[in-house]
Design a protein around this motif. Structure first.
Motif, PDB file in Angstrom:
ATOM      1  N   VAL A   1      14.381  -8.602  11.369  1.00 26.38           N
ATOM      2  CA  VAL A   1      13.438  -7.867  10.535  1.00 26.38           C
ATOM      3  C   VAL A   1      12.487  -8.844   9.858  1.00 26.38           C
ATOM      4  N   MET A   2      11.202  -8.504   9.887  1.00 28.51           N
ATOM      5  CA  MET A   2      10.245  -9.240   9.066  1.00 28.51           C
ATOM      6  C   MET A   2       9.207  -8.270   8.545  1.00 28.51           C
ATOM      7  N   LEU A   3       9.164  -8.120   7.242  1.00 27.04           N
ATOM      8  CA  LEU A   3       8.184  -7.269   6.580  1.00 27.04           C
ATOM      9  C   LEU A   3       7.228  -8.167   5.809  1.00 27.04           C
ATOM     10  N   ASN A   4       5.951  -7.972   6.071  1.00 27.19           N
ATOM     11  CA  ASN A   4       4.944  -8.871   5.502  1.00 27.19           C
ATOM     12  C   ASN A   4       4.499  -8.474   4.106  1.00 27.19           C
ATOM     13  N   CYS A   5       4.251  -9.493   3.298  1.00 27.76           N
ATOM     14  CA  CYS A   5       3.731  -9.283   1.945  1.00 27.76           C
ATOM     15  C   CYS A   5       2.844 -10.455   1.572  1.00 27.76           C
ATOM     16  N   THR A   6       1.610 -10.167   1.226  1.00 30.86           N
ATOM     17  CA  THR A   6       0.722 -11.168   0.654  1.00 30.86           C
ATOM     18  C   THR A   6       0.183 -10.644  -0.660  1.00 30.86           C
ATOM     19  N   TYR A   7      -0.242 -11.535  -1.513  1.00 34.33           N
ATOM     20  CA  TYR A   7      -0.658 -11.113  -2.841  1.00 34.33           C
ATOM     21  C   TYR A   7      -1.867 -11.904  -3.306  1.00 34.33           C
ATOM     22  N   GLN A   8      -2.522 -11.362  -4.309  1.00 34.25           N
ATOM     23  CA  GLN A   8      -3.637 -12.047  -4.960  1.00 34.25           C
ATOM     24  C   GLN A   8      -3.445 -11.955  -6.460  1.00 34.25           C
ATOM     25  N   THR A   9      -3.582 -13.082  -7.128  1.00 36.84           N
ATOM     26  CA  THR A   9      -3.553 -13.118  -8.586  1.00 36.84           C
ATOM     27  C   THR A   9      -4.330 -14.338  -9.046  1.00 36.84           C
ATOM     28  N   ILE A  10      -4.934 -14.232 -10.205  1.00 37.75           N
ATOM     29  CA  ILE A  10      -5.683 -15.377 -10.714  1.00 37.75           C
ATOM     30  C   ILE A  10      -4.776 -16.331 -11.469  1.00 37.75           C
ATOM     31  N   TYR A  11      -3.528 -15.937 -11.659  1.00 40.75           N
ATOM     32  CA  TYR A  11      -2.611 -16.743 -12.460  1.00 40.75           C
ATOM     33  C   TYR A  11      -1.744 -17.620 -11.571  1.00 40.75           C
ATOM     34  N   SER A  12      -1.550 -18.850 -11.983  1.00 37.96           N
ATOM     35  CA  SER A  12      -0.800 -19.789 -11.145  1.00 37.96           C
ATOM     36  C   SER A  12       0.688 -19.443 -11.120  1.00 37.96           C
ATOM     37  N   ASN A  13       1.192 -18.849 -12.204  1.00 39.19           N
ATOM     38  CA  ASN A  13       2.594 -18.440 -12.227  1.00 39.19           C
ATOM     39  C   ASN A  13       2.700 -16.955 -11.926  1.00 39.19           C
ATOM     40  N   ALA A  14       3.540 -16.625 -10.978  1.00 46.68           N
ATOM     41  CA  ALA A  14       3.726 -15.217 -10.631  1.00 46.68           C
ATOM     42  C   ALA A  14       5.157 -15.010 -10.184  1.00 46.68           C
ATOM     43  N   PHE A  15       5.682 -13.851 -10.543  1.00 45.25           N
ATOM     44  CA  PHE A  15       6.980 -13.427 -10.038  1.00 45.25           C
ATOM     45  C   PHE A  15       6.746 -12.443  -8.902  1.00 45.25           C
ATOM     46  N   LEU A  16       7.449 -12.631  -7.787  1.00 48.41           N
ATOM     47  CA  LEU A  16       7.368 -11.714  -6.653  1.00 48.41           C
ATOM     48  C   LEU A  16       8.715 -11.030  -6.472  1.00 48.41           C
ATOM     49  N   PHE A  17       8.649  -9.766  -6.119  1.00 48.08           N
ATOM     50  CA  PHE A  17       9.835  -8.930  -6.009  1.00 48.08           C
ATOM     51  C   PHE A  17       9.795  -8.132  -4.709  1.00 48.08           C
ATOM     52  N   TRP A  18      10.969  -7.806  -4.207  1.00 48.50           N
ATOM     53  CA  TRP A  18      11.123  -6.774  -3.193  1.00 48.50           C
ATOM     54  C   TRP A  18      12.033  -5.690  -3.771  1.00 48.50           C
ATOM     55  N   TYR A  19      11.514  -4.458  -3.777  1.00 47.62           N
ATOM     56  CA  TYR A  19      12.320  -3.303  -4.163  1.00 47.62           C
ATOM     57  C   TYR A  19      12.575  -2.474  -2.906  1.00 47.62           C
ATOM     58  N   VAL A  20      13.744  -1.820  -2.875  1.00 48.96           N
ATOM     59  CA  VAL A  20      14.083  -0.968  -1.752  1.00 48.96           C
ATOM     60  C   VAL A  20      14.320   0.447  -2.260  1.00 48.96           C
ATOM     61  N   HIS A  21      13.840   1.409  -1.487  1.00 53.05           N
ATOM     62  CA  HIS A  21      13.960   2.809  -1.886  1.00 53.05           C
ATOM     63  C   HIS A  21      14.547   3.598  -0.733  1.00 53.05           C
ATOM     64  N   TYR A  22      15.831   3.947  -0.878  1.00 46.94           N
ATOM     65  CA  TYR A  22      16.480   4.805   0.098  1.00 46.94           C
ATOM     66  C   TYR A  22      16.162   6.258  -0.224  1.00 46.94           C
ATOM     67  N   LEU A  23      16.111   7.083   0.820  1.00 45.16           N
ATOM     68  CA  LEU A  23      15.765   8.490   0.675  1.00 45.16           C
ATOM     69  C   LEU A  23      16.701   9.163  -0.324  1.00 45.16           C
ATOM     70  N   ASN A  24      16.120   9.906  -1.248  1.00 43.32           N
ATOM     71  CA  ASN A  24      16.859  10.673  -2.258  1.00 43.32           C
ATOM     72  C   ASN A  24      17.628   9.798  -3.252  1.00 43.32           C
ATOM     73  N   GLU A  25      17.249   8.537  -3.338  1.00 44.50           N
ATOM     74  CA  GLU A  25      17.811   7.663  -4.360  1.00 44.50           C
ATOM     75  C   GLU A  25      16.684   7.077  -5.211  1.00 44.50           C
ATOM     76  N   SER A  26      17.055   6.272  -6.184  1.00 37.99           N
ATOM     77  CA  SER A  26      16.061   5.582  -7.001  1.00 37.99           C
ATOM     78  C   SER A  26      15.750   4.227  -6.385  1.00 37.99           C
ATOM     79  N   PRO A  27      14.518   3.759  -6.495  1.00 42.50           N
ATOM     80  CA  PRO A  27      14.220   2.386  -6.047  1.00 42.50           C
ATOM     81  C   PRO A  27      15.043   1.379  -6.853  1.00 42.50           C
ATOM     82  N   TRP A  28      15.403   0.255  -6.200  1.00 39.41           N
ATOM     83  CA  TRP A  28      16.131  -0.791  -6.940  1.00 39.41           C
ATOM     84  C   TRP A  28      15.741  -2.154  -6.407  1.00 39.41           C
TER      85      TRP A  28
END
Lengths: 115, 114
Positions: A19-46
């Protein structure tokens, strides 16, 4: 402002393939936190995993991602897909500015794993 | 025991109707958020708050008001609902920045505006 791009709306895989899911981002700030959340059907994202450290691999529940600030990327990977991995995956960015913990989410990638 | 709860879980209203979505968290978190989830757009931030009485505008605030009455309770108000507001709404809470800002989500409210 901050933005997150997930280029695939739907990824369909056969069980056992990587599996490979792509993610790129843009921010003007040098420090950034990146996250992956997962959302299963009929549940809450976590929260699946997160990172703020350049070029350091972070792992959780068989998934891993490495933040590359040089390319503004934080791709999600797994060596072997399982049927139970079928879900909606969101990449998200928190730029360290101001006083508020505000996340910017990508549009999401739906992963469908087939037998 | 769920730490973020939402009510109602499902709501149907008509165009022009008045709707209030409720969220309660027992995480003792300062931050609370309201998102809408739509296919192709992901999770979009409507309003958020740092503590009782504090309100911040999110990325898609038009047509929505919010009120944070206590540390635990955060409400989203649609005073003149429109079909474009048909969506799945999530509430979330988080601690302060030092906790890597993990957000904890509620179960969602599905709103249909006819």
């Amino acid at each position: 402002g901050d933005s997150v791009t997930q280029t695939e709306g739907l990824v369909t895989l056969t069980e056992g393939l990587p599996v490979m899911l792509n993610c790129t981002y843009q921010t003007i700030y040098s420090n950034a936190f990146l996250f992956w959340y997962v959302h299963y059907l009929n549940e809450s994202p976590w929260l699946l995993l997160r990172s703020s450290t350049d070029n350091k691999r972070t792992e959780h529940q068989g998934f891993h991602a490495t933040l590359h600030k040089s390319s503004s990327s934080f791709h999600l990977q797994k060596s072997s897909a399982q049927l139970s991995d079928s879900a909606l995956y969101y990449c998200a960015l928190m730029g360290l500015s101001g006083s508020f913990n505000k996340l910017t989410f990508g549009a999401g990638t739906r992963l469908a794993v087939c037998p | 025991e769920a730490a973020v709860t939402q009510s109602p879980r499902n709501k149907v209203t008509v165009t022009g109707g008045n709707v209030t979505l409720s969220c309660r968290q027992t995480n003792s978190h300062n931050y609370m958020y309201w998102y809408r989830q739509d296919t192709g757009h992901g999770l979009r931030l409507i309003h958020y708050s740092y503590g009782a009485g504090n309100l911040q505008i999110g990325d898609v605030p038009d047509g929505y008001k919010a009120t944070r009455t206590t540390q635990e309770d955060f409400f989203l108000l649609l005073e003149l609902a429109s079909p474009s507001q048909t969506s799945l709404y999530f509430c979330a809470s988080s601690g302060d920045r030092g906790n890597y800002a993990e957000q904890f989500f509620g179960p969602g409210t599905r709103l249909t505006v006819l």
